[in-house]
Motif scaffolding. Structure first.
Motif, PDB file in Angstrom:
ATOM      1  N   GLU A  74       0.695  -1.288  -0.245  1.00 42.28           N
ATOM      2  CA  GLU A  74       0.169   0.111   0.175  1.00 42.28           C
ATOM      3  C   GLU A  74       0.705   1.445  -0.032  1.00 42.28           C
ATOM      4  N   LEU A  75       2.007   1.137   0.955  1.00 43.43           N
ATOM      5  CA  LEU A  75       2.280   2.041   0.634  1.00 43.43           C
ATOM      6  C   LEU A  75       2.982   2.746  -0.519  1.00 43.43           C
ATOM      7  N   ARG A  99       1.016   4.135  -3.124  1.00 38.36           N
ATOM      8  CA  ARG A  99       0.641   5.801  -2.622  1.00 38.36           C
ATOM      9  C   ARG A  99       2.236   6.278  -3.266  1.00 38.36           C
ATOM     10  N   LEU A 123       3.749   9.641   6.439  1.00 40.68           N
ATOM     11  CA  LEU A 123       3.004   8.843   5.685  1.00 40.68           C
ATOM     12  C   LEU A 123       4.036   7.717   6.514  1.00 40.68           C
ATOM     13  N   GLN A 137       2.407   6.939   9.025  1.00 37.36           N
ATOM     14  CA  GLN A 137       0.694   5.618   8.437  1.00 37.36           C
ATOM     15  C   GLN A 137       1.176   4.465   8.002  1.00 37.36           C
ATOM     16  N   HIS A 138       2.332   3.459   7.807  1.00 36.48           N
ATOM     17  CA  HIS A 138       2.690   2.421   7.180  1.00 36.48           C
ATOM     18  C   HIS A 138       4.171   1.924   7.757  1.00 36.48           C
ATOM     19  N   GLU A 194       4.909  -1.420   7.200  1.00 35.27           N
ATOM     20  CA  GLU A 194       6.048  -2.094   6.496  1.00 35.27           C
ATOM     21  C   GLU A 194       6.847  -1.729   6.159  1.00 35.27           C
TER      22      GLU A 194
END
Length: 291
Positions: free
Chosen positions: A3-4, A7, A68, A71-72, A75
């Motif tokens: 997902e990272l 984006r 960012l 949020q991730h 990962e």
């Protein structure tokens, strides 16, 4: 793809950057940039470099890097903690060793004290002698020279008349006007031609020239002269950022623009018209003196 990475890739495409363009901006190898987008962090040199590369990637495409990463964070590999090295505490000296050191230090001081006292005594004697010598010198007063008296000398009035007449004549003569300086030639710039991503312009104007590159949105720019020598390397620019360059002695300048519609360029106040497409463009400006 993670997902990272998804984006970051979407933000890159929205900016109109290819992986090659992003490599020029961030100075990160293309294979590492591709690994970030694919979520393959194991190919990075280490966890620290993975976080640093992701942060630099995000800033280049206009994302909030800290937000960012937060949020991730699941990962992204966490940096390894460094092992704390313990140091050996030196052994405490025994009472006998301490007493021996103090004794030797005391005996050394005892031997030096007589020498110090003698040196101080000599300094005091020299100081007293110097003060006494100075007091003798001040008692010898110089003899006063009597002032001369007499009638002051006055020059005849005839000698003053001639200089006064010369000054009057000099005032009456008109001053010579300084020659007017030649007017500075006006600056002008026009398009010579366009081939693919490259547009060539011809500038004519004063010998002294100054170029201003300003960003109206997120973009990047690099510049070289006629000998392919870098005037400044590729730099990322945010809105209202600007670069001012003295191009007085250059015959040509070549600019590589990323997100070109977000840029504005002017030379001596003359704007350079930049096309809306393509996103990445080359601007070549050739200089010549005005006739």
């Amino acid at each position: 793809m993670s997902e990272l990475g998804n984006r970051l890739k979407e933000a890159r495409i929205a900016k109109g950057y290819s992986l090659e363009d992003l490599q020029d901006v961030t100075k990160i190898q293309k294979r590492y940039l591709a690994g970030i987008e694919e979520g393959n962090h194991s190919m990075m040199p280490g966890p620290f470099y993975a976080r640093a590369f992701i942060k630099q990637y995000a800033e280049a495409v206009g994302l909030d890097a800290n937000d960012l990463l937060e949020q991730h964070k699941g990962e992204i590999p966490a940096p390894a903690k460094e092992e704390v090295r313990t140091t050996m505490v030196p052994p405490t000296p025994s009472r006998r060793q301490t007493f021996a050191k103090n004794s030797s230090r005391s005996s050394g001081m005892g031997e030096m004290m007589p020498k110090v006292i003698v040196a101080l005594f000599i300094v005091v004697i020299i100081g007293v002698a110097w003060v006494f010598y100075q007091s003798l010198g001040t008692n010898d007063t110089a003899e006063e020279v009597p002032e001369e008296t007499g009638v002051p000398y006055e020059e005849p009035a005839d000698k003053d008349a001639a200089p006064a007449e010369e000054e009057k004549a000099a005032e009456e003569e008109p001053a010579e006007e300084a020659p007017a300086e030649p007017a500075e030639p006006e600056a002008s710039i026009k398009v010579e031609g366009t081939e693919g991503e490259t547009t060539t312009y011809a500038f004519s104007g004063p010998d002294k020239r100054e170029m201003i590159v300003k960003a109206n949105g997120a973009s990047w720019v690099a510049a070289t002269d006629q000998d392919q020598k870098a005037i400044f390397p590729a730099v990322t620019m945010q809105p209202d950022d600007s670069e001012t360059v003295d191009v007085t002695n250059l015959k040509q300048i070549r600019l590589r623009l990323g997100a070109a519609p977000n840029m504005s360029i002017s030379i001596n106040g003359q704007p350079v018209k930049i096309s809306e497409k393509p996103i990445t463009q080359n601007i070549v400006i050739q200089f010549s003196a005005a006739e």
